[in-house]
Design an enzyme around this catalytic site. Structure first.
Site, PDB file in Angstrom:
ATOM      1  CB  THR A  61      36.668  42.454  35.014  1.00  0.00           C
ATOM      2  OG1 THR A  61      37.855  41.685  34.814  1.00  0.00           O
ATOM      3  CG2 THR A  61      37.031  43.882  35.384  1.00  0.00           C
ATOM      4  CG  ASN A  64      44.876  35.209  39.677  1.00  0.00           C
ATOM      5  OD1 ASN A  64      44.455  35.507  40.801  1.00  0.00           O
ATOM      6  ND2 ASN A  64      45.664  36.012  38.980  1.00  0.00           N
ATOM      7  CD  GLN A 112      41.877  31.530  37.455  1.00  0.00           C
ATOM      8  OE1 GLN A 112      41.860  30.360  37.086  1.00  0.00           O
ATOM      9  NE2 GLN A 112      42.205  32.521  36.649  1.00  0.00           N
ATOM     10  CG  HIS A 138      37.651  33.903  29.750  1.00  0.00           C
ATOM     11  ND1 HIS A 138      39.020  33.951  29.781  1.00  0.00           N
ATOM     12  CD2 HIS A 138      37.235  34.894  30.567  1.00  0.00           C
ATOM     13  CE1 HIS A 138      39.410  34.936  30.573  1.00  0.00           C
ATOM     14  NE2 HIS A 138      38.349  35.529  31.064  1.00  0.00           N
ATOM     15  CB  THR A 160      20.152  43.722  24.645  1.00  0.00           C
ATOM     16  OG1 THR A 160      19.234  44.787  24.470  1.00  0.00           O
ATOM     17  CG2 THR A 160      19.645  42.471  23.940  1.00  0.00           C
ATOM     18  CB  CYS A 201      54.522  42.779  31.847  1.00  0.00           C
ATOM     19  SG  CYS A 201      55.488  43.797  30.764  1.00  0.00           S
TER      20      CYS A 201
HETATM   21  N1  PLP Z   1      39.186  37.058  39.064  1.00  0.00           N
HETATM   22  C1  PLP Z   1      40.180  36.195  38.906  1.00  0.00           C
HETATM   23  C2  PLP Z   1      40.695  35.424  40.088  1.00  0.00           C
HETATM   24  C3  PLP Z   1      40.748  36.000  37.650  1.00  0.00           C
HETATM   25  O1  PLP Z   1      41.760  35.136  37.504  1.00  0.00           O
HETATM   26  C4  PLP Z   1      40.247  36.742  36.548  1.00  0.00           C
HETATM   27  C5  PLP Z   1      40.841  36.598  35.211  1.00  0.00           C
HETATM   28  O2  PLP Z   1      42.006  36.308  35.068  1.00  0.00           O
HETATM   29  C6  PLP Z   1      39.180  37.634  36.772  1.00  0.00           C
HETATM   30  C7  PLP Z   1      38.680  37.766  38.042  1.00  0.00           C
HETATM   31  C8  PLP Z   1      38.605  38.460  35.665  1.00  0.00           C
HETATM   32  O3  PLP Z   1      37.737  37.722  34.848  1.00  0.00           O
HETATM   33  P1  PLP Z   1      37.421  38.225  33.353  1.00  0.00           P
HETATM   34  O4  PLP Z   1      38.641  37.937  32.543  1.00  0.00           O
HETATM   35  O5  PLP Z   1      36.240  37.411  32.936  1.00  0.00           O
HETATM   36  O6  PLP Z   1      37.093  39.665  33.425  1.00  0.00           O
END
Ligand code: PLP
Length: 385
Positions: free
Chosen positions: A75, A147, A175, A197, A233, A320
């Site tokens: 994000t 996603n 993704q 993650h 940092t 949701c």
């Molecule tokens: N972009 C896509 C296509 C995602 O699927 C996601 C998370 O679901 C993100 C960005 C956001 O990543 P983060 O959860 O590391 O902020």
């Protein structure tokens, strides 16, 4: 439905499980301490840890390590690419993640939407028309893989057209990375987002890869870490885990490709028995691990809860917000009828998924379908016969 065994995790696109090797690296680094900006030995060791990880993250996407800017996740990377680009307008695809969509809305410049086709692929011709309609600095943001549906975008074509019109190009590869081969240079992206993650690393760490020489305004100001591009940092342990996850992801690309067999088996078992079930995005190239499918007449959230009761973890294709379930924007953009969009779930496989997990998933899906379809048939006088 048959006996519940160990829980089955089929939600890798939400967060993949942390790889044991990653957990070991993170915990070892946490025990070391030290700030990478310090000149003493602990500081130098922490710096080495960060740079080692940077090399692995860069290698995952064929980039120069110097172009990796570590962030607090995907994000933040998307925010940085959008707010940092010198653009007078932003063109985003209709299926972008909220971290692109909402950020583009929050940006002071005009936001325009590039439509997608029924298989969920961005309409490159429509992008060209939009770019032709107006001159001036533009940013084009298109994800590499969606996603929800896994639809892989014709990114190189997007980048070529954007370039021809002098636009900067951002690729959300959160993704795609680790699931298919990603090469920043081949893609022709100026910036590219990653998130740890999604590939077996820890949450809260990611990266923006920025082409060398790109003019990118920093969002975070302060101690000028990350060559002045992202102050604060460094999250040394998280970054180390990200590096290890990237190393393993690069090595495991063939295993991910192999998941397609399991994913296709899942889909054919369902659609053979339930011809009114729909697989979204199946008409075009998709990530090998992702399936977005609708069970007619059964709300996504109902399915997610029913699966959870059976020990199977999946996601709703519908988002949701404020307690109100609404049909997925992605599926709506693909022209999916509202009833189908509201009954879609996302199943995403990963390295620990077994053939037995897929058996169990289909067993639960079909039992639910039979039960709810029977109820519906009773209610409407035998629609399913
Ligand atoms: N972009 C896509 C296509 C995602 O699927 C996601 C998370 O679901 C993100 C960005 C956001 O990543 P983060 O959860 O590391 O902020």
């Amino acid at each position: 439905m048959s006996d519940r065994g160990a829980p089955i995790y089929l939600d890798y696109n939400a967060s993949a499980p942390v790889r044991p090797e990653v957990a070991a690296v993170v915990s070892a680094v946490l025990e070391c301490g030290g700030n990478p900006s310090s000149v003493h030995q602990w500081g130098r060791r922490a710096r080495q840890t960060v740079e080692h990880a940077r090399a692995h993250v860069a290698a995952l996407v064929g980039a120069d390590p110097a172009s990796v800017i570590f962030t607090g996740g995907g994000t933040e990377a998307n925010n940085m690419a959008i707010f940092g680009a010198p653009a007078g307008r932003i063109l985003i695809s209709a299926i972008e993640h909220d971290s692109v969509r909402e950020t583009a809305s929050a940006s002071p410049v005009a936001r325009e939407i590039i439509p997608v086709d029924i298989s969920g692929a961005v309409n490159v011709g429509a992008l060209e028309e939009l770019l032709k309609a107006q001159t001036g600095p533009a940013l084009v943001a298109v994800m590499l893989a969606n996603n929800e549906t896994g639809a892989i975008q014709p990114f190189r074509a997007v980048a070529d057209i954007a370039r021809a019109h002098g636009a900067t190009v951002h690729c959300d590869a959160v993704q795609a990375a680790g699931k298919i081969a990603v090469d920043m240079v081949d893609l022709g992206a100026d910036t590219l987002s990653l998130s740890a993650h999604k590939i077996g690393g820890p949450q809260g760490v990611g990266a923006l890869i920025a082409r060398p020489g790109l003019d990118l305004e920093p969002m975070m100001h302060g101690g000028r870490q990350e060559r002045g591009r992202r102050s604060g940092t460094e999250n040394v342990a998280g970054i180390a885990g990200f590096g290890e996850a990237a190393r393993l992801a690069r090595r495991g690309l063939d295993d991910y490709a192999g998941l397609e067999v399991l994913r296709d088996r899942l889909e054919s078992r369902v659609t053979d028995r339930a011809p009114d079930a729909r697989v979204h995005g199946a008409g075009g190239p998709r990530l090998p691990n992702t399936s977005c499918l609708s069970m007619p007449g059964v709300a996504s959230e109902t399915q997610v809860m029913a699966f959870d009761l059976e020990g199977v973890m999946i996601s709703a294709g519908a988002a949701c917000s404020s307690g109100k379930v609404h049909a997925s924007d992605v599926l709506t953009a693909m022209g999916t009828p509202p009833a189908e969009a509201a009954s879609a779930i996302r199943v995403s496989l990963g390295w620990a998924t077994t053939a037995g997990d897929i058996e169990r998933f289909t067993e639960v899906w079909l039992a639910l379908y039979d039960r709810l379809a029977a109820r519906e048939a009773a209610a409407v006088g035998g629609r399913h016969g």
